[in-house]
Design a protein around this motif. Structure first.
Motif, mmCIF file in Angstrom:
data_model
loop_
_atom_site.group_PDB
_atom_site.id
_atom_site.type_symbol
_atom_site.label_atom_id
_atom_site.label_comp_id
_atom_site.label_asym_id
_atom_site.label_seq_id
_atom_site.Cartn_x
_atom_site.Cartn_y
_atom_site.Cartn_z
ATOM 1 N N VAL A 13 -11.398 12.256 -3.552
ATOM 2 C CA VAL A 13 -10.197 12.776 -2.644
ATOM 3 C C VAL A 13 -10.396 11.866 -1.214
ATOM 4 N N ALA A 14 -9.382 11.852 -0.587
ATOM 5 C CA ALA A 14 -9.236 10.928 0.584
ATOM 6 C C ALA A 14 -9.390 11.897 1.870
ATOM 7 N N GLY A 15 -10.068 11.505 2.815
ATOM 8 C CA GLY A 15 -10.079 12.126 3.955
ATOM 9 C C GLY A 15 -10.615 11.361 5.222
ATOM 10 N N ALA A 87 -2.710 18.450 0.668
ATOM 11 C CA ALA A 87 -2.685 19.752 0.168
ATOM 12 C C ALA A 87 -3.259 19.595 -1.331
ATOM 13 N N GLU A 88 -2.639 18.777 -2.152
ATOM 14 C CA GLU A 88 -3.356 18.629 -3.406
ATOM 15 C C GLU A 88 -4.637 18.291 -3.619
ATOM 16 N N ASP A 89 -5.258 17.502 -2.783
ATOM 17 C CA ASP A 89 -6.551 17.039 -2.961
ATOM 18 C C ASP A 89 -7.375 18.101 -2.408
ATOM 19 N N ALA A 90 -6.871 18.794 -1.174
ATOM 20 C CA ALA A 90 -7.705 19.902 -0.856
ATOM 21 C C ALA A 90 -7.585 20.968 -2.007
ATOM 22 N N ALA A 91 -6.727 21.293 -2.856
ATOM 23 C CA ALA A 91 -6.609 22.207 -3.735
ATOM 24 C C ALA A 91 -7.682 21.896 -4.789
ATOM 25 N N ALA A 92 -7.799 20.551 -5.204
ATOM 26 C CA ALA A 92 -8.624 20.074 -6.045
ATOM 27 C C ALA A 92 -9.887 20.441 -5.909
ATOM 28 N N LEU A 93 -10.428 19.929 -4.634
ATOM 29 C CA LEU A 93 -11.722 20.129 -4.264
ATOM 30 C C LEU A 93 -11.938 21.642 -3.932
ATOM 31 N N GLY A 94 -11.196 22.572 -3.555
ATOM 32 C CA GLY A 94 -11.358 23.931 -3.699
ATOM 33 C C GLY A 94 -11.657 24.601 -5.039
#
Length: 377
Positions: A13-15, A87-94
């Protein structure tokens, strides 16, 4: 709608990453390795590994300064931040962080909480049982008799409502009964010097009780008259309540209860004035004075009976009746009770020998006694 595809065993994921040591943020690629249970954070530009976090240590907060993005941090190392805008990356990491929303408690926090709580409880007990009683005793000496009488009228009115009547309808009165009660009261008032008139009344209720309220108010509950076998038994109880009046014990307990209610209201929330009056009334009805005040009222009653040339034996017999019907307190229970036990009070009353040579003029004759007992019939 189909469930979203679960994250791959390893995905990126990017951040933006804040290491907590410098002010600047680095654009990063964070790779989640589910099999190894870790998150590797790489500098997007140089490819250098900046940090690695166990997936089960990941926590999240919503940062108001970060728009709609999600901020992740590592438990116990909350100075570093990983901001994920997608939001998609955050959901995947969560989805691969099992403890994401777990509330962390720093080491030693519970010990500190217990210490502070213990200190707060100790301070509250000090206020309620040391400072307030001392302050109440001081204030009692500053309140003039007229103010005290008004306080007493309010308390007596509330007690009447507690016992099931209102606006004076619960108080009993007949010409013969009133005259008998006045005669009994006068037997004591000839030897008293009170700052206000003694106001003794009978209220209709089966409770075996009597209580004193601020300002010279004494209320005898009709159940006590039903239980007594002689006017001298009632006279002994009346003398005890007059002892509380003379010492201004009802005013002290009113001030203490009011102060306690004020302290408790600050802790538990608003405390209505009506509820305060109820609390004071209940305390007086239960005669929840200190053991010293109870013993002092008994001693005052013995002396008052002596001056009125009445036997304290009636007082002793009434204590014994209460003990036989309701039981007594002994040992540790007696130590915790506000009253000395009934057996010891009965013994003390008999040992007082208030009638001297053994002869006495009855406080009421037979017809007057019958009239007093029938005052609520």
């Amino acid at each position: 709608m189909a469930d979203p595809t679960p994250p791959l065993p390893t995905f990126a994921v990017a951040g933006r990453f804040f290491d907590g040591q410098s002010a600047g943020a680095k654009v990063v690629r964070a790779e989640a390795e589910q099999i190894k249970g870790r998150l590797l954070i790489y500098d997007e530009e140089s490819g250098r590994l900046l940090d690695q976090w166990p997936l089960d240590s990941l926590r999240m907060i919503r940062d108001p300064g970060f728009g709609d993005g999600i901020v992740f941090f590592r438990e116990g190392h909350d100075e570093a931040r990983l901001n994920i805008a997608s939001a998609e990356d955050a959901a995947a990491l969560g989805a691969v962080a099992p403890n994401l929303r777990k509330v962390s408690v720093a080491k030693g926090t519970w010990r500190k909480v217990l210490l502070w709580s213990g200190g707060a409880v100790a301070a509250l007990l000090l206020i309620l049982f040391v400072i307030l009683p001392t302050l109440a005793d001081t204030l009692a000496g500053m309140i003039d008799p007229e103010q005290e009488e008004r306080i007493g009228q309010t308390v007596v009115g509330q007690v009447e409502r507690m016992l099931g009547s209102h606006n004076g309808s619960g108080f009993c009165s007949t010409p013969e009964g009133d005259a008998a009660l006045a005669k009994m009261t006068e037997r004591f008032t000839d030897h008293l010097d009170l700052p206000y008139e003694l106001k003794v009344r009978v209220i209709r209720n089966p409770l075996v009780n009597a209580f004193a309220a601020p300002g010279g108010h004494v209320v005898i509950v009709s159940g006590l008259l039903d239980k007594a076998d002689s006017p001298e038994e009632v006279a002994g109880v009346l003398a005890h309540e007059i002892g509380h009046v003379a010492a201004r014990d009802p005013l002290r307990i009113t001030l203490r209860t009011a102060g306690s209610a004020g302290i408790i209201s600050m802790i538990l929330g608003d405390f209505a004035g009506g509820a305060l009056v109820i609390l004071v009334s209940e305390q007086l009805m239960q005669a929840s004075y200190t053991r010293d005040a109870e013993a002092g009222a008994d001693e005052f009653a013995h002396e008052l009976l002596r001056k009125a040339e009445l036997p304290s034996e009636g007082m002793a017999r009434f204590f014994e009746k209460l003990r036989d019907q309701y039981g007594d307190v002994d040992g540790a229970e007696e130590f915790l009770s506000s009253h000395p036990n009934l057996a010891s009070r009965a013994i003390a009353a008999r040992e007082a020998e208030t009638r001297g040579d053994g002869t006495f003029v009855p406080v009421l004759d037979e017809a007057e006694w019958d009239a007093l007992r029938a005052i609520c019939k």
